[in-house]
Design a protein around this motif. Structure first.
Motif, PDB file in Angstrom:
ATOM      1  N   GLY A  47       0.778  -1.230   0.000  1.00  0.00           N
ATOM      2  CA  GLY A  47       0.000   0.000   0.000  1.00  0.00           C
ATOM      3  C   GLY A  47       0.811   1.282   0.000  1.00  0.00           C
ATOM      4  O   GLY A  47       0.265   2.352  -0.209  1.00  0.00           O
ATOM      5  N   ALA A  48       2.110   1.205   0.229  1.00  0.00           N
ATOM      6  CA  ALA A  48       2.956   2.398   0.281  1.00  0.00           C
ATOM      7  C   ALA A  48       3.686   2.581  -1.052  1.00  0.00           C
ATOM      8  O   ALA A  48       4.289   1.642  -1.557  1.00  0.00           O
ATOM      9  CB  ALA A  48       3.965   2.281   1.416  1.00  0.00           C
ATOM     10  N   LYS A  49       3.637   3.807  -1.589  1.00  0.00           N
ATOM     11  CA  LYS A  49       4.302   4.090  -2.854  1.00  0.00           C
ATOM     12  C   LYS A  49       5.815   3.982  -2.679  1.00  0.00           C
ATOM     13  O   LYS A  49       6.378   4.467  -1.712  1.00  0.00           O
ATOM     14  CB  LYS A  49       3.943   5.488  -3.347  1.00  0.00           C
ATOM     15  N   VAL A  50       6.457   3.314  -3.627  1.00  0.00           N
ATOM     16  CA  VAL A  50       7.908   3.124  -3.618  1.00  0.00           C
ATOM     17  C   VAL A  50       8.467   3.827  -4.844  1.00  0.00           C
ATOM     18  O   VAL A  50       7.940   3.672  -5.942  1.00  0.00           O
ATOM     19  CB  VAL A  50       8.254   1.615  -3.658  1.00  0.00           C
ATOM     20  N   LYS A  51       9.536   4.600  -4.667  1.00  0.00           N
ATOM     21  CA  LYS A  51      10.145   5.309  -5.789  1.00  0.00           C
ATOM     22  C   LYS A  51      11.620   4.975  -5.959  1.00  0.00           C
ATOM     23  O   LYS A  51      12.295   5.556  -6.787  1.00  0.00           O
ATOM     24  CB  LYS A  51       9.971   6.811  -5.621  1.00  0.00           C
ATOM     25  N   LYS A  52      12.131   4.028  -5.182  1.00  0.00           N
ATOM     26  CA  LYS A  52      13.533   3.649  -5.278  1.00  0.00           C
ATOM     27  C   LYS A  52      13.653   2.216  -5.784  1.00  0.00           C
ATOM     28  O   LYS A  52      13.135   1.290  -5.155  1.00  0.00           O
ATOM     29  CB  LYS A  52      14.223   3.781  -3.930  1.00  0.00           C
ATOM     30  N   PRO A  53      14.353   2.016  -6.900  1.00  0.00           N
ATOM     31  CA  PRO A  53      14.515   0.665  -7.453  1.00  0.00           C
ATOM     32  C   PRO A  53      15.211  -0.296  -6.491  1.00  0.00           C
ATOM     33  O   PRO A  53      14.996  -1.499  -6.565  1.00  0.00           O
ATOM     34  CB  PRO A  53      15.372   0.883  -8.702  1.00  0.00           C
ATOM     35  N   GLY A  54      15.997   0.219  -5.560  1.00  0.00           N
ATOM     36  CA  GLY A  54      16.711  -0.628  -4.613  1.00  0.00           C
ATOM     37  C   GLY A  54      15.903  -1.001  -3.389  1.00  0.00           C
ATOM     38  O   GLY A  54      16.424  -1.647  -2.480  1.00  0.00           O
ATOM     39  N   TYR A  55      14.635  -0.644  -3.345  1.00  0.00           N
ATOM     40  CA  TYR A  55      13.781  -0.984  -2.205  1.00  0.00           C
ATOM     41  C   TYR A  55      13.758  -2.496  -2.027  1.00  0.00           C
ATOM     42  O   TYR A  55      13.574  -3.245  -2.982  1.00  0.00           O
ATOM     43  CB  TYR A  55      12.361  -0.449  -2.439  1.00  0.00           C
ATOM     44  N   GLY A  56      13.945  -2.966  -0.810  1.00  0.00           N
ATOM     45  CA  GLY A  56      14.000  -4.402  -0.535  1.00  0.00           C
ATOM     46  C   GLY A  56      12.631  -5.035  -0.427  1.00  0.00           C
ATOM     47  O   GLY A  56      11.830  -4.638   0.413  1.00  0.00           O
ATOM     48  N   LEU A  57      12.379  -6.020  -1.262  1.00  0.00           N
ATOM     49  CA  LEU A  57      11.131  -6.788  -1.219  1.00  0.00           C
ATOM     50  C   LEU A  57      11.361  -8.086  -0.460  1.00  0.00           C
ATOM     51  O   LEU A  57      12.427  -8.682  -0.568  1.00  0.00           O
ATOM     52  CB  LEU A  57      10.655  -7.111  -2.636  1.00  0.00           C
ATOM     53  N   SER A  58      10.351  -8.523   0.264  1.00  0.00           N
ATOM     54  CA  SER A  58      10.435  -9.754   1.043  1.00  0.00           C
ATOM     55  C   SER A  58       9.257 -10.657   0.717  1.00  0.00           C
ATOM     56  O   SER A  58       8.224 -10.196   0.221  1.00  0.00           O
ATOM     57  CB  SER A  58      10.416  -9.436   2.542  1.00  0.00           C
ATOM     58  N   VAL A  59       9.396 -11.917   1.039  1.00  0.00           N
ATOM     59  CA  VAL A  59       8.310 -12.875   0.864  1.00  0.00           C
ATOM     60  C   VAL A  59       7.114 -12.406   1.686  1.00  0.00           C
ATOM     61  O   VAL A  59       7.261 -11.996   2.839  1.00  0.00           O
ATOM     62  CB  VAL A  59       8.758 -14.291   1.292  1.00  0.00           C
ATOM     63  N   GLY A  60       5.938 -12.424   1.075  1.00  0.00           N
ATOM     64  CA  GLY A  60       4.723 -11.999   1.745  1.00  0.00           C
ATOM     65  C   GLY A  60       4.295 -10.582   1.394  1.00  0.00           C
ATOM     66  O   GLY A  60       3.148 -10.205   1.625  1.00  0.00           O
ATOM     67  N   ASP A  61       5.206  -9.773   0.839  1.00  0.00           N
ATOM     68  CA  ASP A  61       4.844  -8.419   0.427  1.00  0.00           C
ATOM     69  C   ASP A  61       3.792  -8.483  -0.672  1.00  0.00           C
ATOM     70  O   ASP A  61       3.789  -9.387  -1.507  1.00  0.00           O
ATOM     71  CB  ASP A  61       6.061  -7.655  -0.106  1.00  0.00           C
ATOM     72  N   VAL A  62       2.889  -7.495  -0.676  1.00  0.00           N
ATOM     73  CA  VAL A  62       1.869  -7.386  -1.718  1.00  0.00           C
ATOM     74  C   VAL A  62       2.203  -6.166  -2.563  1.00  0.00           C
ATOM     75  O   VAL A  62       2.337  -5.060  -2.046  1.00  0.00           O
ATOM     76  CB  VAL A  62       0.455  -7.268  -1.110  1.00  0.00           C
ATOM     77  N   LEU A  63       2.358  -6.391  -3.863  1.00  0.00           N
ATOM     78  CA  LEU A  63       2.711  -5.324  -4.790  1.00  0.00           C
ATOM     79  C   LEU A  63       1.500  -4.905  -5.592  1.00  0.00           C
ATOM     80  O   LEU A  63       0.705  -5.745  -6.017  1.00  0.00           O
ATOM     81  CB  LEU A  63       3.779  -5.797  -5.780  1.00  0.00           C
ATOM     82  N   THR A  64       1.363  -3.610  -5.799  1.00  0.00           N
ATOM     83  CA  THR A  64       0.403  -3.066  -6.746  1.00  0.00           C
ATOM     84  C   THR A  64       1.249  -2.448  -7.838  1.00  0.00           C
ATOM     85  O   THR A  64       2.012  -1.517  -7.591  1.00  0.00           O
ATOM     86  CB  THR A  64      -0.502  -2.005  -6.088  1.00  0.00           C
ATOM     87  N   LEU A  65       1.145  -2.985  -9.024  1.00  0.00           N
ATOM     88  CA  LEU A  65       2.002  -2.593 -10.132  1.00  0.00           C
ATOM     89  C   LEU A  65       1.140  -2.099 -11.292  1.00  0.00           C
ATOM     90  O   LEU A  65       0.317  -2.851 -11.818  1.00  0.00           O
ATOM     91  CB  LEU A  65       2.840  -3.797 -10.566  1.00  0.00           C
ATOM     92  N   ALA A  66       1.330  -0.828 -11.655  1.00  0.00           N
ATOM     93  CA  ALA A  66       0.575  -0.245 -12.769  1.00  0.00           C
ATOM     94  C   ALA A  66       1.528  -0.029 -13.930  1.00  0.00           C
ATOM     95  O   ALA A  66       2.449   0.776 -13.844  1.00  0.00           O
ATOM     96  CB  ALA A  66      -0.041   1.073 -12.342  1.00  0.00           C
ATOM     97  N   TYR A  67       1.326  -0.789 -15.001  1.00  0.00           N
ATOM     98  CA  TYR A  67       2.144  -0.639 -16.204  1.00  0.00           C
ATOM     99  C   TYR A  67       1.437  -1.324 -17.357  1.00  0.00           C
ATOM    100  O   TYR A  67       0.577  -2.173 -17.155  1.00  0.00           O
ATOM    101  CB  TYR A  67       3.551  -1.216 -16.003  1.00  0.00           C
ATOM    102  N   ALA A  68       1.796  -0.934 -18.561  1.00  0.00           N
ATOM    103  CA  ALA A  68       1.247  -1.534 -19.788  1.00  0.00           C
ATOM    104  C   ALA A  68      -0.284  -1.578 -19.763  1.00  0.00           C
ATOM    105  O   ALA A  68      -0.894  -2.594 -20.075  1.00  0.00           O
ATOM    106  CB  ALA A  68       1.824  -2.926 -20.007  1.00  0.00           C
ATOM    107  N   ASP A  69      -0.913  -0.464 -19.373  1.00  0.00           N
ATOM    108  CA  ASP A  69      -2.376  -0.346 -19.349  1.00  0.00           C
ATOM    109  C   ASP A  69      -3.059  -1.358 -18.441  1.00  0.00           C
ATOM    110  O   ASP A  69      -4.183  -1.764 -18.694  1.00  0.00           O
ATOM    111  CB  ASP A  69      -2.948  -0.461 -20.767  1.00  0.00           C
ATOM    112  N   ARG A  70      -2.355  -1.804 -17.405  1.00  0.00           N
ATOM    113  CA  ARG A  70      -2.931  -2.754 -16.444  1.00  0.00           C
ATOM    114  C   ARG A  70      -2.534  -2.368 -15.036  1.00  0.00           C
ATOM    115  O   ARG A  70      -1.519  -1.728 -14.826  1.00  0.00           O
ATOM    116  CB  ARG A  70      -2.412  -4.171 -16.692  1.00  0.00           C
ATOM    117  N   VAL A  71      -3.317  -2.802 -14.099  1.00  0.00           N
ATOM    118  CA  VAL A  71      -2.954  -2.718 -12.690  1.00  0.00           C
ATOM    119  C   VAL A  71      -2.946  -4.140 -12.174  1.00  0.00           C
ATOM    120  O   VAL A  71      -3.949  -4.858 -12.277  1.00  0.00           O
ATOM    121  CB  VAL A  71      -3.953  -1.853 -11.883  1.00  0.00           C
ATOM    122  N   ARG A  72      -1.805  -4.573 -11.654  1.00  0.00           N
ATOM    123  CA  ARG A  72      -1.669  -5.953 -11.165  1.00  0.00           C
ATOM    124  C   ARG A  72      -1.492  -5.924  -9.661  1.00  0.00           C
ATOM    125  O   ARG A  72      -0.757  -5.098  -9.124  1.00  0.00           O
ATOM    126  CB  ARG A  72      -0.454  -6.629 -11.794  1.00  0.00           C
TER     127      ARG A  72
END
Length: 103
Positions: A47-72
């Motif tokens: 739910g928090a906007k991320v603007k740094k490519p180096g942000y650390g992702l962990s197992v269990g995180d939920v991503l909202t990804l908007a690209y290529a005319d889709r929201v995933r």
């Protein structure tokens, strides 16, 4: 254990850069494209906007990804060490919302 005595930080499976994970999970072809998507504000982690490519992702995180005319909406199930075949990449995440393309 003293620093420099065989330890170089957290275990490799603890987190992975967001740009690398997007490439390894085959959402994009290159880290440059992933970085562009992230820096332009099209990625949210838990739910928090991320603007740094180096942000650390962990197992269990939920991503909202908007690209290529889709929201995933994606839940991370595993972290990878490389960009493997598509069947391997599909094991890294669970698609929580198989939404159709935006019009």
């Amino acid at each position: 254990m003293a620093r420099g005595a065989g330890t170089s930080g957290p275990p490799p499976s603890a987190s992975l850069r967001a740009d690398k994970w997007l490439v390894f999970a085959r959402f994009v072809k290159t880290r440059a494209i992933a970085a562009e998507i992230i820096e332009s504000g099209h990625l949210r982690v838990n739910g928090a906007k991320v603007k740094k490519p180096g942000y650390g992702l962990s197992v269990g995180d939920v991503l909202t990804l908007a690209y290529a005319d889709r929201v995933r909406l994606i839940r991370i199930l595993d972290l990878a060490e490389r960009r493997g075949p598509a069947t391997e990449a599909q094991q890294l995440y669970q698609d929580l919302d198989a939404s159709p393309p935006l019009e």
